[in-house]
Design an enzyme around this catalytic site. Structure first.
Site, mmCIF file in Angstrom:
data_model
loop_
_atom_site.group_PDB
_atom_site.id
_atom_site.type_symbol
_atom_site.label_atom_id
_atom_site.label_comp_id
_atom_site.label_asym_id
_atom_site.label_seq_id
_atom_site.Cartn_x
_atom_site.Cartn_y
_atom_site.Cartn_z
ATOM 1 N N SER A 119 0.843 -1.300 -0.218
ATOM 2 C CA SER A 119 0.443 0.141 0.388
ATOM 3 C C SER A 119 1.090 1.235 -0.087
ATOM 4 C CB SER A 119 -1.411 0.137 1.151
ATOM 5 O OG SER A 119 -1.842 -1.054 0.774
ATOM 6 N N GLY B 35 -3.895 -2.060 -0.431
ATOM 7 C CA GLY B 35 -3.397 -1.126 -2.002
ATOM 8 C C GLY B 35 -3.134 0.020 -2.137
ATOM 9 N N CYS C 100 -9.729 -1.614 3.951
ATOM 10 C CA CYS C 100 -8.539 -0.617 3.377
ATOM 11 C C CYS C 100 -8.964 -0.362 1.970
ATOM 12 C CB CYS C 100 -7.189 -0.998 3.108
ATOM 13 S SG CYS C 100 -6.015 0.403 3.014
ATOM 14 N N PHE C 101 -7.808 -0.410 0.869
ATOM 15 C CA PHE C 101 -8.508 0.091 -0.663
ATOM 16 C C PHE C 101 -9.896 -0.734 -0.767
ATOM 17 C CE2 PHE C 101 -7.965 0.366 -5.540
ATOM 18 C CZ PHE C 101 -7.950 2.087 -5.081
ATOM 19 N N GLN D 285 -12.684 1.415 0.232
ATOM 20 C CA GLN D 285 -13.389 2.456 -0.229
ATOM 21 C C GLN D 285 -13.601 2.009 -1.578
ATOM 22 O OE1 GLN D 285 -9.148 3.869 -1.288
ATOM 23 N NE2 GLN D 285 -8.649 4.979 1.009
ATOM 24 N N ASN E 23 -3.210 2.199 6.878
ATOM 25 C CA ASN E 23 -2.687 2.999 5.765
ATOM 26 C C ASN E 23 -3.175 3.481 4.206
ATOM 27 O OD1 ASN E 23 -1.000 4.009 4.036
ATOM 28 N ND2 ASN E 23 0.700 1.659 3.735
ATOM 29 N N GLY F 133 -4.487 7.264 2.467
ATOM 30 C CA GLY F 133 -4.956 8.432 2.163
ATOM 31 C C GLY F 133 -5.715 8.606 1.496
ATOM 32 N N PHE F 134 -6.861 8.044 1.409
ATOM 33 C CA PHE F 134 -7.963 8.432 0.586
ATOM 34 C C PHE F 134 -9.168 7.830 1.751
ATOM 35 C CE2 PHE F 134 -5.566 8.272 -3.071
ATOM 36 C CZ PHE F 134 -6.166 9.443 -3.407
ATOM 37 N N HIS G 262 -6.762 -2.062 8.697
ATOM 38 C CA HIS G 262 -6.178 -3.125 8.505
ATOM 39 C C HIS G 262 -5.965 -4.785 9.366
ATOM 40 C CE1 HIS G 262 -2.670 -2.306 5.104
ATOM 41 N NE2 HIS G 262 -3.476 -1.455 5.389
ATOM 42 N N GLU H 30 -5.321 -7.435 9.659
ATOM 43 C CA GLU H 30 -4.480 -8.247 9.931
ATOM 44 C C GLU H 30 -3.419 -8.416 11.535
ATOM 45 O OE1 GLU H 30 -2.035 -5.893 8.253
ATOM 46 O OE2 GLU H 30 -4.129 -6.126 7.514
#
Length: 377
Positions: free
Chosen positions: A42, A224, A252-253, A256, A294, A296-297, A344, A346
């Site tokens: 990521s 990612g 995460c990604f 989104q 982690n 940024g969006f 995350h 995990e």
């Protein structure tokens, strides 16, 4: 020399490999876990600044690698360890950075840079050492400003597996999960396998038809890098597979992309959430989880009340949100078996507060399969 897009310059010592590198500068707030950070896909395209002052104290090893290589574009630290001291250490962090070709800088005021980024936001940057250090200030700044912006950038093809592969279920097999590799971490795959899933890891370029041909029990989108607004193909894939009734879990990604699949938009955060100490509220339980993040969006949707999916997937709600800035940290669909979180679970290398989400995913899949069997009867 560290050069920021706004012309700010910081002089330090070369660390790791020498040369020049460009990327978006971001800061990570974890006191530990630098090796997991470096090997997290990521972080592709980003120069990572560690806010903890001492980095490299425990060396590096093979066990804590979250992927096969270091992904960061550059690395910024205050004080690198002169000699690692840990019974698990196999080599120095400096050696890993050199062998990975990662250009870094040390002996620099990381607190000042962090405050600068918090005030002005993440921005393009560059590290210049060796022969590149001799470039003029104007040449260095021109290179930085000519670098790629993270907004509108699709990095999935750079971090995803090229060939599909699989992991066997551990213990009792409850079914299979198709994992779209958008930058997946090794520990995530292991946790899925430990819950009884046979794990099929797929390249990011696969189609919905290919995914459905595997007849998976569930679908998983990984973490990612990049801008989710630039991943239209992944959104279409997710919509088609969810319409086929396949349970979904994203992190995460993947959170989104679920937001986009449901018809909501995403936006870029000023400086993002990165580190292993991010507080999140689980609205269902009232419990605060300290999480590893982690990103940024973020997804743009109201954190209170129930919303209606604009793409026909029924009612949805925000399940988790950040206690620092009220950013959406989780989505739950009320009419289809789909949910996601922005962090995350995990727990590499963060706390284990959110590890239960893998159990929740297993429960959702088992319940969905039981309901399907009941309907068939």
């Amino acid at each position: 020399m560290l050069v920021l897009e706004d012309g700010t310059r910081y002089v330090g010592r070369a660390y790791g490999s020498q040369g020049q590198t460009l990327g978006e500068i971001v800061f990570a707030t974890g006191m530990t876990g630098y090796q997991e950070t470096l090997t997290d896909p990521s972080y592709a395209g980003q120069i990572v600044l560690m806010t903890a002052p001492h980095i490299g104290n425990t060396g590096a090893n093979d066990e804590d690698m979250e992927s096969s290589r270091i992904w960061v574009s550059g690395f910024v630290v205050r004080e690198p360890a002169r000699a690692p001291s840990n019974f698990r250490s196999q080599r120095t962090l400096d050696a890993d950075l050199e062998s990975g070709g990662v250009v870094g800088i040390s002996g620099i005021d990381t607190r000042a840079i962090t405050r600068h980024i918090r005030s002005l936001g993440a921005m393009r940057s560059g590290i210049f050492s060796g022969e590149s250090y001799a470039l003029s200030e104007g040449e260095q700044l021109e290179l930085v400003r000519g670098g790629a912006s993270m907004r509108g950038r699709n990095l999935s093809d750079e971090v995803s597996t090229v060939e599909p592969y699989s992991l066997p279920a551990k213990g009792e097999r409850i079914g299979s999960v198709a994992v779209l590799d958008l930058g997946v971490k090794t520990s995530t795959l292991n946790y899925l396998a430990e819950r009884g899933f046979e794990v099929f890891v797929l390249p990011q370029s696969v189609t919905a038809e290919h995914v459905l041909s595997l007849n998976p029990t569930a679908l998983f989108f990984s973490n990612g890098p990049g801008d989710p607004a630039a991943s239209d193909a992944h959104v279409t894939l997710l919509q088609e597979v969810m319409r086929a009734g396949v349970p979904y879990f994203g992190i995460c990604f993947g959170n989104q992309l679920l937001g986009r699949a449901l018809g909501f938009s995403t936006y870029k955060l000023p400086f993002g959430h990165r580190g292993i100490n991010q507080p999140v509220l689980d609205k269902a339980t009232g419990r605060v989880e300290i999480t590893s993040q982690n990103h940024g969006f973020a997804v743009d949707m109201p954190i209170e009340g129930i919303s209606e999916s604009k793409t026909g997937f029924g009612r949805v709600e925000v399940s988790h949100y950040s206690l620092n800035d009220q950013v959406v940290e989780g989505i739950r669909c009320l009419d289809i078996p789909a949910f996601s979180v922005q962090y995350h679970p995990e727990s590499a290398a963060g706390p284990h507060d959110a590890n239960y989400l893998f159990d929740r995913f297993r429960d959702v899949v088992v319940a969905h399969a039981a309901a399907g069997a009941g309907d068939a009867k």
